[in-house]
Design a protein around this motif. Sequence first.
Motif, PDB file in Angstrom:
ATOM      1  N   GLN A 171       0.852  -0.957   0.047  1.00  0.00           N
ATOM      2  CA  GLN A 171      -0.117   0.065  -0.133  1.00  0.00           C
ATOM      3  C   GLN A 171       0.934   1.149   0.098  1.00  0.00           C
ATOM      4  N   ILE A 172       0.722   2.058  -0.880  1.00  0.00           N
ATOM      5  CA  ILE A 172       1.472   3.370  -1.160  1.00  0.00           C
ATOM      6  C   ILE A 172       0.610   4.494  -0.697  1.00  0.00           C
ATOM      7  N   GLN A 173       1.185   5.325   0.380  1.00  0.00           N
ATOM      8  CA  GLN A 173       0.308   6.651   0.598  1.00  0.00           C
ATOM      9  C   GLN A 173       1.372   7.851   0.018  1.00  0.00           C
ATOM     10  N   SER A 174       0.673   8.866  -0.356  1.00  0.00           N
ATOM     11  CA  SER A 174       1.322  10.115  -0.813  1.00  0.00           C
ATOM     12  C   SER A 174       2.051  10.956   0.050  1.00  0.00           C
ATOM     13  N   CYS A 175       1.600  10.801   1.481  1.00  0.00           N
ATOM     14  CA  CYS A 175       1.872  11.571   2.613  1.00  0.00           C
ATOM     15  C   CYS A 175       2.069  10.895   3.810  1.00  0.00           C
ATOM     16  N   LYS A 176       2.527  11.290   4.852  1.00  0.00           N
ATOM     17  CA  LYS A 176       2.690  10.572   6.052  1.00  0.00           C
ATOM     18  C   LYS A 176       1.327  10.701   6.703  1.00  0.00           C
ATOM     19  N   ASP A 177       0.902   9.524   7.421  1.00  0.00           N
ATOM     20  CA  ASP A 177      -0.296   9.440   7.880  1.00  0.00           C
ATOM     21  C   ASP A 177      -0.406  10.048   9.402  1.00  0.00           C
ATOM     22  N   GLU A 178      -0.776  11.371   9.444  1.00  0.00           N
ATOM     23  CA  GLU A 178      -0.794  12.271  10.614  1.00  0.00           C
ATOM     24  C   GLU A 178      -2.105  12.516  10.966  1.00  0.00           C
ATOM     25  N   PRO A 179      -2.438  12.112  12.285  1.00  0.00           N
ATOM     26  CA  PRO A 179      -3.842  12.401  12.920  1.00  0.00           C
ATOM     27  C   PRO A 179      -4.268  13.935  12.854  1.00  0.00           C
ATOM     28  N   PHE A 180      -5.500  14.150  12.536  1.00  0.00           N
ATOM     29  CA  PHE A 180      -5.955  15.606  12.308  1.00  0.00           C
ATOM     30  C   PHE A 180      -6.244  16.027  13.910  1.00  0.00           C
ATOM     31  N   LEU A 181      -6.684  15.246  14.992  1.00  0.00           N
ATOM     32  CA  LEU A 181      -6.906  15.794  16.032  1.00  0.00           C
ATOM     33  C   LEU A 181      -5.635  15.043  16.939  1.00  0.00           C
ATOM     34  N   ALA A 182      -5.463  15.730  18.036  1.00  0.00           N
ATOM     35  CA  ALA A 182      -4.614  15.379  19.014  1.00  0.00           C
ATOM     36  C   ALA A 182      -4.978  14.140  19.833  1.00  0.00           C
ATOM     37  N   ALA A 183      -3.906  13.371  19.415  1.00  0.00           N
ATOM     38  CA  ALA A 183      -4.221  11.726  19.659  1.00  0.00           C
ATOM     39  C   ALA A 183      -4.495  11.529  21.271  1.00  0.00           C
ATOM     40  N   VAL A 184      -3.731  12.109  22.226  1.00  0.00           N
ATOM     41  CA  VAL A 184      -3.876  11.767  23.747  1.00  0.00           C
ATOM     42  C   VAL A 184      -5.195  12.100  24.211  1.00  0.00           C
ATOM     43  N   PRO A 185      -5.632  13.377  24.024  1.00  0.00           N
ATOM     44  CA  PRO A 185      -7.158  13.697  24.572  1.00  0.00           C
ATOM     45  C   PRO A 185      -8.193  12.922  23.985  1.00  0.00           C
ATOM     46  N   LEU A 186      -7.940  12.679  22.485  1.00  0.00           N
ATOM     47  CA  LEU A 186      -9.263  12.053  21.816  1.00  0.00           C
ATOM     48  C   LEU A 186      -9.165  10.643  22.454  1.00  0.00           C
ATOM     49  N   HIS A 187      -8.041   9.989  22.552  1.00  0.00           N
ATOM     50  CA  HIS A 187      -7.896   8.480  23.103  1.00  0.00           C
ATOM     51  C   HIS A 187      -8.650   8.408  24.506  1.00  0.00           C
ATOM     52  N   LYS A 188      -8.506   9.381  25.500  1.00  0.00           N
ATOM     53  CA  LYS A 188      -8.939   9.614  26.668  1.00  0.00           C
ATOM     54  C   LYS A 188     -10.511   9.861  26.468  1.00  0.00           C
ATOM     55  N   ARG A 189     -10.687  10.467  25.543  1.00  0.00           N
ATOM     56  CA  ARG A 189     -12.120  10.789  25.279  1.00  0.00           C
ATOM     57  C   ARG A 189     -12.943   9.530  25.114  1.00  0.00           C
ATOM     58  N   ILE A 190     -12.423   8.867  24.104  1.00  0.00           N
ATOM     59  CA  ILE A 190     -12.768   7.746  23.455  1.00  0.00           C
ATOM     60  C   ILE A 190     -12.986   6.668  24.708  1.00  0.00           C
ATOM     61  N   LEU A 191     -11.882   6.542  25.497  1.00  0.00           N
ATOM     62  CA  LEU A 191     -11.933   5.523  26.291  1.00  0.00           C
ATOM     63  C   LEU A 191     -13.152   5.836  27.589  1.00  0.00           C
ATOM     64  N   GLU A 192     -13.480   7.152  27.886  1.00  0.00           N
ATOM     65  CA  GLU A 192     -14.499   7.435  28.916  1.00  0.00           C
ATOM     66  C   GLU A 192     -15.854   6.970  28.027  1.00  0.00           C
ATOM     67  N   THR A 193     -15.857   7.160  26.815  1.00  0.00           N
ATOM     68  CA  THR A 193     -17.170   6.790  26.190  1.00  0.00           C
ATOM     69  C   THR A 193     -16.997   5.367  26.182  1.00  0.00           C
TER      70      THR A 193
END
Length: 166
Positions: free
Chosen positions: A36-58
């Motif tokens: 699989q070839i990607q044209s650019c680096k796969d960077e998350p749009f939202l901050a990963a740590v706070p988003l992960h905490k929020r997802i874990l809470e839910t």
Amino acid sequence: YRDDDDINDVASMAGVNLNEESARIMATNSDLVGAQIQSCKDEPFLAAVPLHKRILETAKKLGITDVPAEVVTFISHATQNRLRTVIEKVTVITQHRMESYKDDEWYEQATDVRSQLKFFEQLERLEKQRKDEQEREILLKAAKSRSRQEDPEQARLKQKAKEVSR
């Protein structure tokens, strides 16, 4: 097969050997086949740590104890995609609002709200003038009338009539 023969005939007319070409492609790009070839680096749009905490809470509320990092990345990309489509739609809406159809011969103006508002404002002014004139007439009649007994209401109306006449 008739179709394959037609393709081979066209390729041979152009001087291309399909077997050699496919072997050459497989030899040079063998490490890329199936990758699989990607044209650019796969960077998350939202901050990963706070988003992960929020997802874990839910997720804990729903009884899920572990959420992989891929879920955070997926939700981040989905948010980015949704935001992009919303902004694109808003951009189209603003462009439509900026367009003027007054000069277009295919459009006919059905109502003119500004002129209707001006008309209602003018009606309100005329109504107010009429009421003011009626009040002035009543006050002048009250001031001119002479009553034998002094009524406090009559005195107040006479005083107001004097002020209006000034």
